[in-house]
Scaffold this active site. Structure first.
Site: not given
Ligand code: NAD
Length: 256
Positions: A138, A151
């Site tokens: 991130s 985080y």
């Molecule tokens: P999201 O909530 O849409 O997806 C998260 C996924 O992780 C889902 O499939 C959920 O079911 C799964 N998950 C959550 N807890 C779990 C567990 N205990 N075991 C297995 N699966 C689990 O979120 P996202 O925004 O797509 O995030 C995905 C990654 O990207 C994360 O690591 C997040 O930190 C990172 N990220 C997101 C953003 C953003 O702006 N959305 C920015 C930077 C980084």
């Protein structure tokens, strides 16, 4: 480009993980999906691209379940060639009132899970002398924000893990890199926008504008498809010697 390779994408039932799984599948990679929630429609959509798709519901906070998922990938797909450590959760709170069980959950899911998947994936990659490990960190892996201690610690941690493992396999065909997105409009971020709108008594639209304006000079979200294409590039021959990087895709967030 990725025909006969298998990509395991943790947390691929929604958001960024799903976007990455789709872009890898478009290059011919078979996909092992993981995550919670209803995955049937997403699985069918990826299957329609003509690749084999499996699903394992391992909870990424539980090492025994991660081991079972990796064993499933070995049995059903012959091992993992591309590992995308993407599953993640967020919790926003000042440190004095940060619930300790939320701290443990964020560190387990966003950081420790990648230690387990990586240690279990590397032997097969060494055997074929080809592998890609892509950690979804991130902008918070490079810089901090207040009230996101767990985080930010986990994301800085995964950038460190990326570099250390990249060095361990530096003379092999296995590369280990991180992608550092800025804001991506997924359920994880929508929850933060909703909380902001409720707290400040403003519309969702206004809260979205404020959220972007605070951090991203581009005032635009990065999309899951763009991140998927970055992952595809990291899997290409052009990236054979890209090792241990943490590449931002953040609208200028970390350039400031
Ligand atoms: P999201 O909530 O849409 O997806 C998260 C996924 O992780 C889902 O499939 C959920 O079911 C799964 N998950 C959550 N807890 C779990 C567990 N205990 N075991 C297995 N699966 C689990 O979120 P996202 O925004 O797509 O995030 C995905 C990654 O990207 C994360 O690591 C997040 O930190 C990172 N990220 C997101 C953003 C953003 O702006 N959305 C920015 C930077 C980084």
């Amino acid at each position: 480009m990725l025909k006969n390779k298998t990509a395991l994408v943790t947390g691929s039932t929604s958001g960024i993980g799903l976007g990455i799984a789709k872009q890898l599948a478009k290059q011919g990679a078979n996909i092992v999906m993981n995550g919670f929630g209803d995955y049937a429609a997403a699985k069918a959509e990826i299957e329609a691209l003509g690749v084999k798709v499996g699903y394992h519901g391992a909870d990424m906070s539980k090492p025994a379940e991660i081991e079972a998922m990796m064993a499933y990938a070995a049995t059903e797909f012959g091992g993992v060639d591309i590992l995308v450590n993407n599953a993640g959760i967020q919790h926003v709170s000042p440190i004095e009132s940060f619930p300790t069980e939320r701290w443990d959950a964020v560190i387990a899911i966003n950081l420790t899970s990648a230690f387990h998947t990586t240690r279990l994936a590397i032997p097969n990659m060494r055997a074929t002398n080809w592998g890609r490990i892509i950690n979804i960190a991130s902008a918070h892996g490079l810089v901090a924000s207040a009230n996101k201690t767990a985080y930010v610690a986990a994301k800085h941690g995964i950038v460190g893990l990326t570099k250390a493992v990249a060095l361990e396999v530096a003379t092999t065909g296995i590369t280990v890199n991180a992608i550092c997105p800025g804001w991506v409009l997924t359920p994880l971020v929508q929850a933060q926008i909703d909380a902001r709108a409720a707290k400040e008594g403003i519309s969702i639209e206004a809260a979205t504008k404020d959220l972007l304006g605070e951090k991203e000079p581009s005032l635009q979200f990065t999309t899951p498809e763009q991140l998927g294409d970055m992952a595809v590039f990291m899997c290409s021959a052009a990236a054979n010697n890209v090792r241990g990087v943490a590449w931002a895709n953040d609208g200028g967030w970390t350039a400031q």
